[in-house]
Design a protein around this motif. Structure first.
Motif, PDB file in Angstrom:
ATOM      1  N   ASP A 109      11.421  -0.191   8.158  1.00 57.76           N
ATOM      2  CA  ASP A 109      11.196   1.147   7.617  1.00 57.76           C
ATOM      3  C   ASP A 109      10.826   1.040   6.142  1.00 57.76           C
ATOM      4  O   ASP A 109      10.783  -0.058   5.564  1.00 57.76           O
ATOM      5  CB  ASP A 109      12.410   2.052   7.846  1.00 57.76           C
ATOM      6  CG  ASP A 109      13.598   1.695   6.961  1.00 57.76           C
ATOM      7  OD1 ASP A 109      13.582   0.621   6.325  1.00 57.76           O
ATOM      8  OD2 ASP A 109      14.556   2.495   6.895  1.00 57.76           O
ATOM      9  N   ALA A 110      10.555   2.167   5.510  1.00 56.79           N
ATOM     10  CA  ALA A 110      10.056   2.173   4.134  1.00 56.79           C
ATOM     11  C   ALA A 110      11.021   1.516   3.157  1.00 56.79           C
ATOM     12  O   ALA A 110      10.602   0.848   2.203  1.00 56.79           O
ATOM     13  CB  ALA A 110       9.762   3.601   3.689  1.00 56.79           C
ATOM     14  N   ARG A 111      12.330   1.667   3.376  1.00 56.64           N
ATOM     15  CA  ARG A 111      13.326   1.188   2.402  1.00 56.64           C
ATOM     16  C   ARG A 111      13.838  -0.220   2.722  1.00 56.64           C
ATOM     17  O   ARG A 111      14.873  -0.627   2.220  1.00 56.64           O
ATOM     18  CB  ARG A 111      14.482   2.170   2.266  1.00 56.64           C
ATOM     19  CG  ARG A 111      15.385   2.314   3.473  1.00 56.64           C
ATOM     20  CD  ARG A 111      16.608   3.182   3.178  1.00 56.64           C
ATOM     21  NE  ARG A 111      17.489   2.591   2.199  1.00 56.64           N
ATOM     22  CZ  ARG A 111      18.481   1.742   2.479  1.00 56.64           C
ATOM     23  NH1 ARG A 111      18.694   1.369   3.740  1.00 56.64           N
ATOM     24  NH2 ARG A 111      19.246   1.274   1.528  1.00 56.64           N
TER      25      ARG A 111
ATOM     26  N   HIS B  44       7.313   0.417  -0.630  1.00 58.33           N
ATOM     27  CA  HIS B  44       7.490   0.373   0.819  1.00 58.33           C
ATOM     28  C   HIS B  44       7.440  -1.070   1.331  1.00 58.33           C
ATOM     29  O   HIS B  44       6.709  -1.903   0.796  1.00 58.33           O
ATOM     30  CB  HIS B  44       6.371   1.156   1.517  1.00 58.33           C
ATOM     31  CG  HIS B  44       6.259   2.587   1.116  1.00 58.33           C
ATOM     32  ND1 HIS B  44       5.623   3.002  -0.032  1.00 58.33           N
ATOM     33  CD2 HIS B  44       6.687   3.714   1.733  1.00 58.33           C
ATOM     34  CE1 HIS B  44       5.659   4.316  -0.112  1.00 58.33           C
ATOM     35  NE2 HIS B  44       6.298   4.772   0.946  1.00 58.33           N
TER      36      HIS B  44
ATOM     37  N   THR C 148       3.083   1.118  -4.208  1.00 57.84           N
ATOM     38  CA  THR C 148       2.668   1.600  -2.889  1.00 57.84           C
ATOM     39  C   THR C 148       2.729   3.119  -2.766  1.00 57.84           C
ATOM     40  O   THR C 148       2.148   3.679  -1.839  1.00 57.84           O
ATOM     41  CB  THR C 148       3.560   0.995  -1.796  1.00 57.84           C
ATOM     42  OG1 THR C 148       4.922   1.408  -2.008  1.00 57.84           O
ATOM     43  CG2 THR C 148       3.488  -0.529  -1.801  1.00 57.84           C
TER      44      THR C 148
ATOM     45  N   ASN D 270      -0.543   4.775   0.794  1.00 55.40           N
ATOM     46  CA  ASN D 270       0.449   5.731   1.291  1.00 55.40           C
ATOM     47  C   ASN D 270      -0.213   7.069   1.628  1.00 55.40           C
ATOM     48  O   ASN D 270       0.012   8.085   0.977  1.00 55.40           O
ATOM     49  CB  ASN D 270       1.552   5.911   0.234  1.00 55.40           C
ATOM     50  CG  ASN D 270       2.782   6.590   0.777  1.00 55.40           C
ATOM     51  OD1 ASN D 270       3.033   6.564   1.974  1.00 55.40           O
ATOM     52  ND2 ASN D 270       3.556   7.187  -0.112  1.00 55.40           N
TER      53      ASN D 270
ATOM     54  N   ASP E 141       0.023   8.983   4.417  1.00 56.38           N
ATOM     55  CA  ASP E 141       0.971   9.964   4.976  1.00 56.38           C
ATOM     56  C   ASP E 141       0.267  11.117   5.696  1.00 56.38           C
ATOM     57  O   ASP E 141       0.665  12.283   5.558  1.00 56.38           O
ATOM     58  CB  ASP E 141       1.888  10.522   3.880  1.00 56.38           C
ATOM     59  CG  ASP E 141       3.011   9.559   3.515  1.00 56.38           C
ATOM     60  OD1 ASP E 141       3.288   8.647   4.301  1.00 56.38           O
ATOM     61  OD2 ASP E 141       3.604   9.715   2.422  1.00 56.38           O
TER      62      ASP E 141
ATOM     63  N   ASP F 127       5.695   1.441   6.688  1.00 52.14           N
ATOM     64  CA  ASP F 127       6.146   2.810   6.490  1.00 52.14           C
ATOM     65  C   ASP F 127       5.994   3.626   7.770  1.00 52.14           C
ATOM     66  O   ASP F 127       5.316   4.646   7.799  1.00 52.14           O
ATOM     67  CB  ASP F 127       5.373   3.464   5.329  1.00 52.14           C
ATOM     68  CG  ASP F 127       5.912   4.829   4.939  1.00 52.14           C
ATOM     69  OD1 ASP F 127       7.111   5.079   5.146  1.00 52.14           O
ATOM     70  OD2 ASP F 127       5.123   5.655   4.429  1.00 52.14           O
TER      71      ASP F 127
ATOM     72  N   HIS G  67       6.524   6.254  10.612  1.00 47.74           N
ATOM     73  CA  HIS G  67       7.008   7.629  10.679  1.00 47.74           C
ATOM     74  C   HIS G  67       7.063   8.053  12.141  1.00 47.74           C
ATOM     75  O   HIS G  67       6.063   7.907  12.866  1.00 47.74           O
ATOM     76  CB  HIS G  67       6.070   8.582   9.941  1.00 47.74           C
ATOM     77  CG  HIS G  67       6.089   8.421   8.457  1.00 47.74           C
ATOM     78  ND1 HIS G  67       5.241   9.136   7.634  1.00 47.74           N
ATOM     79  CD2 HIS G  67       6.831   7.635   7.637  1.00 47.74           C
ATOM     80  CE1 HIS G  67       5.476   8.794   6.363  1.00 47.74           C
ATOM     81  NE2 HIS G  67       6.431   7.892   6.351  1.00 47.74           N
TER      82      HIS G  67
ATOM     83  N   THR H 174      10.158  12.818   2.516  1.00 48.52           N
ATOM     84  CA  THR H 174      10.314  11.861   3.605  1.00 48.52           C
ATOM     85  C   THR H 174       9.922  12.496   4.925  1.00 48.52           C
ATOM     86  O   THR H 174      10.135  13.696   5.150  1.00 48.52           O
ATOM     87  CB  THR H 174      11.768  11.357   3.721  1.00 48.52           C
ATOM     88  OG1 THR H 174      12.650  12.476   3.774  1.00 48.52           O
ATOM     89  CG2 THR H 174      12.133  10.451   2.560  1.00 48.52           C
TER      90      THR H 174
ATOM     91  N   GLU I 109      11.670   8.535   8.770  1.00 51.91           N
ATOM     92  CA  GLU I 109      11.346   7.156   8.402  1.00 51.91           C
ATOM     93  C   GLU I 109      11.979   6.211   9.428  1.00 51.91           C
ATOM     94  O   GLU I 109      13.164   6.338   9.747  1.00 51.91           O
ATOM     95  CB  GLU I 109      11.901   6.852   7.013  1.00 51.91           C
ATOM     96  CG  GLU I 109      11.523   7.872   5.939  1.00 51.91           C
ATOM     97  CD  GLU I 109      10.042   7.807   5.563  1.00 51.91           C
ATOM     98  OE1 GLU I 109       9.441   6.721   5.721  1.00 51.91           O
ATOM     99  OE2 GLU I 109       9.513   8.835   5.108  1.00 51.91           O
TER     100      GLU I 109
ATOM    101  N   ASN J  43       3.715  12.362  -3.309  1.00 51.67           N
ATOM    102  CA  ASN J  43       3.472  10.961  -3.662  1.00 51.67           C
ATOM    103  C   ASN J  43       2.896  10.772  -5.064  1.00 51.67           C
ATOM    104  O   ASN J  43       2.335   9.717  -5.372  1.00 51.67           O
ATOM    105  CB  ASN J  43       2.543  10.315  -2.634  1.00 51.67           C
ATOM    106  CG  ASN J  43       3.163  10.234  -1.256  1.00 51.67           C
ATOM    107  OD1 ASN J  43       4.386  10.246  -1.125  1.00 51.67           O
ATOM    108  ND2 ASN J  43       2.335  10.173  -0.226  1.00 51.67           N
TER     109      ASN J  43
END
Length: 313
Positions: free
Chosen positions: A39-41, A67, A163, A172, A174, A199, A201, A212, A215, A296
């Motif tokens: 995931d992103a984190r 990310h 990122t 990014n 999204d 990343d 979703h 968010t 995520e 972002n």
């Protein structure tokens, strides 16, 4: 066509873009890549409402600050000025995800009363790829439409690029329309392209207003990467199952909108063989504008032209 595999490891993971990175994989145009992503984190286990999950270690504070991305992937023959086509063939989420609201100091949260002094709420989601549904700890169930938030390449600066903001070469983005069956087209700025992805979703609304989506890691994915030297673009565009999409990015939402419109006018003139002023008149009738994301730093707007919007009698 060859199918390659990439999985998260210290060698494949990074949290910035840079043309100086050595590719972890080199493929031919038209090859496919099967990727598993964090995931992103950089989580290696699920979070709970009260506790963040453990993260992948070790991480370099400079190189890995954004990310968790897998790559970069070089494509033989890729040169600046070409276009990279990213065909999204498969996306399967893992079984868990999360999103948050509040407790972050930004203009949106400050305006709405969810700033740095507010409590942060962590929503935890159980994901069911078989039914394409997600259910949170409050009992709400939503439909999943999985996509990668980050798909992109570096610019030619040679710098370490964060990122978070989207760029003409991707990143990014999204955009919730980049689901299975869609092909994303990105302008290439460096030799080899150096494509990275991550990343995941599970679901997101236009705007991504809390900062968010759901995520999540991607348990599996398959992307086919091809070079185009017959399509010149300056901002990402996408071909969905039933529509064309053009994307604009800028710190100013109005400017992002104009970039998306400009790219859509180019597309209409190319696809329908009409003058640009004629495309502008037609677009005012059949093109929809949507706010991709407002969180972002660099805002995003996408323009959509549905296939059934124009008929030639």
């Amino acid at each position: 066509m060859t199918v390659h595999t990439i999985t998260p490891s210290r060698e494949t993971l990074h949290g910035t873009f840079s043309s100086t990175f050595t590719p972890v994989l080199t493929i031919e145009s038209g090859d496919s890549v099967e990727a598993t992503t964090l995931d992103a984190r950089w989580s290696i286990e699920p979070s709970t409402p009260d506790r963040l999950g453990e993260q992948f270690e070790p991480r370099d504070p400079k190189r890995d600050g954004g990310h968790a991305l897998c790559g970069p992937i070089a494509i033989n023959g890729a040169k600046p000025g070409m276009t990279l086509a990213v065909q999204i063939d498969e996306l399967v989420t893992d079984r868990w995800g999360w999103n948050v609201a509040g407790g972050i100091d930004n203009s949106i949260n400050e305006r709405l009363g969810f700033g740095q002094d507010a409590d942060r709420f962590r929503m935890i989601w159980d994901l069911d790829p078989d039914t394409a549904t997600a259910t949170n700890q409050l009992g709400h169930t939503v439909q999943m439409r999985p996509f990668f938030g980050v798909m992109g390449m570096p610019d030619a600066s040679g710098e370490l690029l964060p990122t978070a903001p989207p760029r003409p070469t991707g990143g990014n983005i999204d955009c919730k329309e980049l689901v299975v069956g869609t092909t994303l087209y990105l302008p290439i700025a460096v030799e080899g392209a150096l494509f990275s992805v991550g990343d995941g979703h599970a679901a997101q609304g236009d705007g991504e207003i809390s900062g968010t989506a759901i995520e999540c890691p991607m348990a599996s994915s398959r992307l086919t990467l091809s070079l185009r030297d017959d399509l010149s673009i300056t901002t990402p565009i996408a071909r969905a199952a039933d529509a064309w999409i053009t994307l604009g990015f800028h710190e100013n939402l109005d400017e992002a909108t104009l970039i998306a419109i400009d790219a859509m006018l180019d597309l209409i003139t190319r696809e329908h063989g009409i003058k640009r002023v004629e495309a502008m008149a037609l677009a005012s009738v059949v093109v929809d504008l949507r706010v991709t994301q407002i969180v972002n730093g660099v805002r995003g707007v996408h323009a959509i032209l549905r296939d059934d919007a124009i008929r030639l009698d």
